[in-house]
Write an enzyme that holds these catalytic residues in place. Structure first.
Site, short mmCIF file in Angstrom:
data_model
loop_
_atom_site.label_atom_id
_atom_site.label_comp_id
_atom_site.label_asym_id
_atom_site.label_seq_id
_atom_site.Cartn_x
_atom_site.Cartn_y
_atom_site.Cartn_z
N HIS A 66 16.31 10.50 -4.66
CA HIS A 66 15.91 9.54 -5.68
C HIS A 66 16.40 8.15 -5.29
O HIS A 66 17.58 7.85 -5.36
CB HIS A 66 16.51 9.95 -7.02
CG HIS A 66 15.92 9.25 -8.21
ND1 HIS A 66 15.15 8.10 -8.09
CD2 HIS A 66 15.99 9.52 -9.53
CE1 HIS A 66 14.78 7.72 -9.30
NE2 HIS A 66 15.27 8.55 -10.19
N CYS A 106 14.33 3.34 -13.05
CA CYS A 106 13.69 4.07 -11.96
C CYS A 106 12.18 3.87 -11.91
O CYS A 106 11.53 4.38 -10.99
CB CYS A 106 14.02 5.55 -12.08
SG CYS A 106 15.79 5.89 -12.13
N HIS A 137 7.56 12.47 -11.07
CA HIS A 137 8.89 11.86 -10.90
C HIS A 137 9.84 12.90 -10.31
O HIS A 137 10.57 12.61 -9.38
CB HIS A 137 9.38 11.36 -12.26
CG HIS A 137 10.60 10.52 -12.20
ND1 HIS A 137 10.70 9.39 -11.42
CD2 HIS A 137 11.79 10.62 -12.85
CE1 HIS A 137 11.90 8.83 -11.58
NE2 HIS A 137 12.58 9.57 -12.43
#
Length: 616
Positions: free
Chosen positions: A454, A263, A416
């Site tokens: 996400h 990620c 994040h």
């Protein structure tokens, strides 16, 4: 050549697409802060979204058909997706199995126990006394029904000759085209000004292309009784994101690569481009990522890990009476998992001298990007200590450039912020501990996954694009899906922004972009504001250079404005140059000092100086 002065990487262009809309022109960013905009900005945002959707959108259309929402049936049917069930049919000599099928459906390898009789033209009856394994077609409903989906009606496949490309590569063509076309400088100008081997492209997905047109088809075809396509294997590779940009969008012969860090992938590629420009060996870097993970298999994979917000768990969060897919992702609040999303984001970097010479936009300067692993781990997906190092070093880099007071009072963190119980504890402790170490009392923290979900490789790209919007409009998107911060979140020195933070656009002098990935892939970037970047450019190049840049920038700004208006009017086409301008080896002009490429003014230098002169 290696310059004695470290080149400064400047963000001069950006583009892409995510659940908030088109990135260029700050339209996607403005969808996130829509309720804080003035009437004119709201109207332009609605028009931009309507162009993507292919409709004359109302405000209700624009708001309800964007961001995180209930899974729509355009990609697959979440209420009924294919999932074969394995079964064992029992047979013996007294009760044999008998079935009829078309002759051309017989397997190539006939089991020895089968007795076959042709009963009609093209039809056979099979009798066997042996037990048989079969798959029955079955269907399931998804336990996860929230996702960050692109605006309803947007279909990149229809925008160019996609030729059965995986969706992630379709988004690549869109995102890279948007960045190049909104640059305001014709790409041909860049190609003629900069030698071809001084332009770099670093872009990738985190997971590769896993839908049926990519690796998914390669892995599923045999089980579904279909044939593998010749495109499945090569187009499924993660580096195809960069390869498509080189081959079909900008025609680059320069450096290329696909840095993959789960990620944190976008920041891994950004660091590579930053280092290239700093070194002086490269003058332009195109950085990007694309991810299209909204398939039943990927959703189920993350769900079985316990990572995604399931419908049942969301209902429990709200007392078991309602199901609000719009609020599926709740960073740093009471939450139950993250929300998958699809996106494609690209930024364009020039070195400082080229940016001034061409009158480029000055959106930001890259202060630094840091990457650190976790050391020994007890769980691959679990977080570790590496992110403390990346955040701390990024803060140190900002302090060295702006000073202690600016770090304390004029920076913020783009977290994040996945929306999982584990992330809210571990990431908040990192921020709180580092804020305490640097003497910060109320450090603002944002988390835009609350809006977008996400997008895996693209996540930090989404965060960067949002930060560029903050410097344009002065609004940091609030974590509006979270009503209150969870009790286990560390916040002694932090200010989690549960509503939009509105201030002057140049109030924040730096933004920190944080990203954490499975396996211990941690990255944090420090971005400098346009005002700070221009001040640094003036310090190095002088006031006259900035005056000349401002004059050259007028035409650049007008071309960018015209492109934006054309997009809203639906008049633009993506860049996709399949088979155009192909050059074969015999067309090159080669000598011992250089290679000249037809159509490019600048030759490729072969007179390479060794960096090891002191050793010879």
């Amino acid at each position: 050549r290696a310059d004695p002065v470290t080149r400064f990487p400047v963000v001069v262009g950006f583009g892409g697409i995510n659940p908030a809309g088109r990135s260029s022109g700050h339209h996607g960013y403005r969808r996130m802060v829509f309720d804080a905009l003035d009437d004119q900005a709201k109207a332009n945002t609605v028009r931009s979204l309507g162009a993507l959707m292919g409709i004359e959108a109302s405000e209700e259309d624009a708001l309800s058909r964007t961001l995180i929402r209930q899974l729509e049936h355009t990609l697959f049917d979440p209420d009924k997706y294919r999932a074969n069930r394995q079964a064992h049919l029992t047979a013996n000599s007294s009760t044999p199995l008998t079935f009829t099928l078309k002759k051309n459906q017989l397997p190539d390898q006939i089991p020895e126990s089968w007795s076959i009789q042709e009963t009609a033209p093209g039809m056979v009856t099979v009798t066997t006394t042996a037990s048989t394994e079969v798959f029955f077609p079955d269907f399931r409903d998804s336990k996860v029904n929230a996702a960050g989906q692109l605006p309803t009606g947007f279909n990149p496949e229809r925008l160019y000759q996609s030729r059965s490309h995986p969706r992630g590569l379709q988004l690549t063509v869109y995102g890279a085209s948007d960045a190049i076309l909104s640059l305001g400088i014709p790409w041909e100008t860049v190609r003629q000004r900069v030698p071809g081997d001084q332009i770099a492209v670093y872009a990738s997905s985190a997971m590769g292309q896993l839908d049926f047109n990519g690796s998914g088809g390669m892995l599923q075809s045999a089980l579904l009784g279909k044939r593998v396509s010749a495109k499945n294997c090569p187009l499924g590779l993660a580096e195809m994101t960069a390869d498509f940009v080189n081959a079909y969008v900008i025609g680059s012969v320069g450096a290329t690569g696909a840095n993959v860090g789960a990620c944190a992938t976008f920041l891994y590629n950004l660091r590579q481009g930053m280092d290239d420009i700093r070194s002086g060996r490269y003058r332009v870097a195109v950085i990007g990522s694309s991810e299209a993970p909204l398939t039943p298999e990927i959703i189920e994979g993350y769900r079985t890990m316990g990572a995604l917000a399931e419908d049942e768990a969301l209902m429990k969060l709200d007392g078991g009476t309602t199901l609000d897919h719009r609020r599926a992702c709740r960073p740093f609040a009471e939450n139950c998992g993250f929300t998958l999303a699809e996106a494609s984001q690209f930024v364009i970097l020039f070195d400082d001298e080229l940016a001034l010479e061409l009158g480029a936009h000055i959106y930001s300067g890259i202060a630094d990007v840091f990457v650190n692993a976790d050391g020994y781990k007890k769980s691959i997906p679990g977080p570790g200590i590496g992110n403390y190092l990346t955040v701390g070093k990024a803060m140190g880099a900002v302090k060295a450039i702006l000073g202690e007071k600016a770090l304390k009072d004029r920076t913020y963190m783009q977290a994040h912020g996945t929306g999982t119980p584990q992330n809210r504890v571990t990431e908040s402790h990192i921020f709180d501990a580092m804020a305490s170490a640097f003497g910060i009392d109320h450090w603002p923290v944002a988390a835009i996954k609350a809006y977008l979900g996400h997008s895996l490789a693209c996540a930090s790209g989404d965060q960067i694009i949002a930060s560029l919007g903050v410097w344009q409009d002065g609004i940091i998107p609030g974590i509006v899906t979270s009503e209150r911060i969870a009790d286990d979140v560390h916040q002694d020195h932090l200010n989690f922004l549960l509503s939009h933070y509105v201030d002057a656009p140049d109030r924040m002098q730096a933004a920190l972009i944080n990203s954490k990935g499975f396996g211990g892939n941690n990255a944090t970037a420090a971005l400098l504001s346009p005002a700070v970047t221009r001040a640094m450019l003036e310090k190095r190049h002088g006031k006259a250079a900035l005056v000349a840049h401002a004059k050259a920038h007028e035409a650049v700004a007008e071309r960018t404005r015209q492109y934006d208006e054309d997009c809203i009017e639906g008049k633009t086409e993506l860049i996709y140059r399949f088979g155009e301008g192909v050059i074969e080896g015999p067309a090159l002009k080669i000598n011992e000092n250089e290679i000249s490429i037809p159509g490019l003014d600048q030759p490729i230098n072969l007179a390479i100086k060794t960096p090891f002169e002191d050793m010879l």
